[in-house]
Every structure is written in structure tokens, then in C-alpha cells.
Design an enzyme around this catalytic site. Structure first.
Site, PDB file in Angstrom:
ATOM      1  N   TYR A  52     -22.771  -4.958   0.331  1.00 27.15           N
ATOM      2  CA  TYR A  52     -22.732  -3.726   1.117  1.00 27.15           C
ATOM      3  C   TYR A  52     -22.603  -2.482   0.236  1.00 27.15           C
ATOM      4  O   TYR A  52     -22.851  -1.369   0.689  1.00 27.15           O
ATOM      5  CB  TYR A  52     -21.569  -3.736   2.116  1.00 27.15           C
ATOM      6  CG  TYR A  52     -21.596  -4.842   3.137  1.00 27.15           C
ATOM      7  CD1 TYR A  52     -22.693  -5.688   3.278  1.00 27.15           C
ATOM      8  CD2 TYR A  52     -20.501  -5.046   3.979  1.00 27.15           C
ATOM      9  CE1 TYR A  52     -22.697  -6.711   4.209  1.00 27.15           C
ATOM     10  CE2 TYR A  52     -20.499  -6.057   4.922  1.00 27.15           C
ATOM     11  CZ  TYR A  52     -21.594  -6.894   5.024  1.00 27.15           C
ATOM     12  OH  TYR A  52     -21.590  -7.902   5.955  1.00 27.15           O
ATOM     13  N   HIS A 110     -21.797 -15.464   0.507  1.00 28.53           N
ATOM     14  CA  HIS A 110     -22.518 -14.685   1.515  1.00 28.53           C
ATOM     15  C   HIS A 110     -23.673 -15.453   2.156  1.00 28.53           C
ATOM     16  O   HIS A 110     -24.009 -15.231   3.318  1.00 28.53           O
ATOM     17  CB  HIS A 110     -23.043 -13.380   0.898  1.00 28.53           C
ATOM     18  CG  HIS A 110     -23.213 -12.275   1.883  1.00 28.53           C
ATOM     19  ND1 HIS A 110     -23.220 -10.947   1.538  1.00 28.53           N
ATOM     20  CD2 HIS A 110     -23.394 -12.278   3.223  1.00 28.53           C
ATOM     21  CE1 HIS A 110     -23.383 -10.202   2.604  1.00 28.53           C
ATOM     22  NE2 HIS A 110     -23.502 -10.994   3.653  1.00 28.53           N
TER      23      HIS A 110
END
Length: 285
Positions: A52, A110
Site C-alpha cells: 500500500y 499478501h
């Protein structure tokens, strides 16, 4: 007491708030203020990721929030491209440094594949290597809980063959229109708590006629209905927003969806993500 006060207990005894703040698409220079605002409203679960690009801001927000650090549950994710033990060890320490925190409450792999090969090749050994690094960081207290994201049943099975710690969490795309029931049941059987990201389908559900009509019957908004749906699936719900009004309304979900309506929402299929299908998690590849 509201949903913001409610928690689940992970298999290792750690408590995690049922409703969290997702921070995908919140720029690093805006993340600290978003986190502080969310904490003032009552959020205690904050989710970020290396991918992010806002760990620094999220960490600053957590450190300068109006409550003690130990009252917050901060999660981040190991970049999907890291499938090597040494790289994972270094990357875990880098996340701690960027966040500026002494420990991370939850850290996930992730994705079982790098994003440019999502749902593609075989990365079994790479995932096992990254998992070993997370297990060691968990053992030393750098990370309180460890888990995975976007892992299918086969990915979990491959990991469990060599794991010494069963993942505490699997963060998945779960929303009305995309309910992976078999995978949810598998995770429950393994005592792996599921976190639902994009519970509002990245906005794709907002114009769905069935969902809109149901929300009107309950006297709530479509996002509120969708968040409540994921909570009643016994998942952690992680709507993402930097808008304080949305943060407040997303937490106003103290109503109950009937069994029949839950079945109807579970049966929904074929959500069109539109322009967002450029992201692998929405296109599936």
C-alpha cells in the site's frame, strides 16, 4: 456497546476487533490523519500492507492516536513478491521500522503468488520460506499473530505440510456476490479466522438492485448491509475509507440480517468490478 467494541479470539488467544479500517488507496501523507480519526471514532483494528506504500503514515497515526498502543491492533502484509527466507526476514524488520512500532499485531503473506503471476505458478517452497520467517518473528515477539491472504485451500494445505504454526488468519475477498463458502468452511475447520477485505466489493455492489432493495427494507445503506453480511459470516470486516462520515456509518451496523436474507446474499454471483478488474484480486488472474 457497539460492533467497534466486539472482538474475535484467534487460535493463539489474541483478541482481534471484528470491524477494522482498511487503508488501501490512502496515500502515505494522509494515512496518519485517517488512522487518528478512525481511532477517535472508536476503531481499534487498522490494516495496511507493504504494497500500500503507507506503512509510515499508518504507524505515525497509531503512535499519535488518542489511545495507548496496546489498545490498537495493527496489521500489515509481506509483499506478494517475497518468496525467500532472507528477504522475508529483512522485510519484516523494514515494516517494523517504517511503522515505528515495537511489535506488529498481525502480519500476513499478501498472496500465494506474486501479483504479476496471480493464481499462476508454483510458489510452494517460496511460501514455506516466507512463512518460516514469520514463524520466527512470531516466536521472538516481533509479531503477535501471523497469517496469509488470498490463499486458497490448496495453498493452505501446501503451507500446513511444513508449518509449525497454523495461520491464525486468512484475509480474503469476501462480499455479497463473492462468498467462497467452501473455503470459509475449510478455514473454520482449521481454526483460521477469515478477514473479509472489500466487503463493499470495491464499490461494485452499490448499484445492485437486489442488495439496494434489501438495504431499504432494513432501513440501512448498501455499505452497512454489506458490512453486516460479512460480520454475520463470522469474519472480520475491513471496509476501507479515509472519509470520517463513512467511518462512522460503516460502524452503525447493530442490526440483524435474517436467515433467509443471508442465504439470498450468499447466493448472489457475478459482480462486475468494472475498471477495478485491472487488479488481480478482482480479475482472479
Amino acid at each position: 456497546m457497539t460492533v467497534l467494541d466486539e472482538t474475535y479470539t484467534l487460535s493463539n488467544g489474541v483478541e482481534i476487533p471484528k470491524l477494522g479500517l482498511g487503508t488501501w488507496f490512502i496515500d502515505d501523507d494522509r494515512a496518519a490523519e485517517a488512522v487518528r480519526t478512525a481511532v477517535e471514532i472508536g476503531y481499534r483494528n487498522i490494516d495496511t500492507a507493504q504494497a500500500y506504500g503507507n506503512e509510515r503514515g499508518v504507524g505515525q497515526g497509531a503512535r499519535t492516536a488518542a489511545v495507548p498502543r496496546e489498545q490498537l491492533f495493527v496489521s500489515t502484509k509481506l509483499a506478494a513478491e517475497i518468496k525467500d527466507y532472507d528477504e522475508a526476514v529483512a522485510s519484516i524488520d523494514e515494516s517494523l521500522q517504517k511503522l515505528g512500532l515495537e511489535y506488529i499485531d498481525l502480519m500476513l503473506i499478501h498472496s500465494p503468488q506474486p501479483w504479476d503471476d496471480f493464481r499462476g505458478g508454483d510458489y510452494v517452497e517460496g511460501n514455506r520460506a516466507a512463512w518460516r520467517a514469520l514463524e520466527e518473528a512470531h516466536q521472538t515477539g516481533k509479531i503477535r499473530s501471523i497469517g496469509v491472504s488470498n490463499f486458497q485451500q490448496q495453498d493452505l494445505g501446501n503451507l500446513l505440510e511444513s508449518a509449525t504454526v497454523v495461520p491464525h488468519v486468512n484475509q480474503l475477498l469476501v462480499h455479497a456476490g463473492n462468498t467462497p463458502s467452501e473455503l470459509l468452511d475449510y478455514c473454520e475447520a482449521k481454526q483460521i479466522l477469515v478477514e473479509a477485505y472489500s466487503p463493499i466489493a470495491h464499490g461494485a455492489i452499490l448499484d445492485n438492485a437486489v442488495v439496494k432493495a434489501m438495504a431499504e427494507r432494513y432501513g440501512v445503506s448498501v455499505p452497512q448491509l454489506c458490512i453486516r453480511y460479512t460480520l454475520q459470516l463470522d469474519t472480520v470486516s475491513l471496509p476501507k475509507t479515509a472519509n470520517p462520515d463513512h467511518m462512522r456509518s460503516n460502524a452503525e451496523v447493530d442490526f440483524e440480517i435474517s436467515g433467509d436474507d443471508m442465504e439470498a446474499l450468499q447466493g448472489l454471483r457475478d459482480v462486475d468490478y468494472g475498471e477495478h478488474t485491472v487488479f488481480p484480486v478482482y480479475s482472479g488472474k
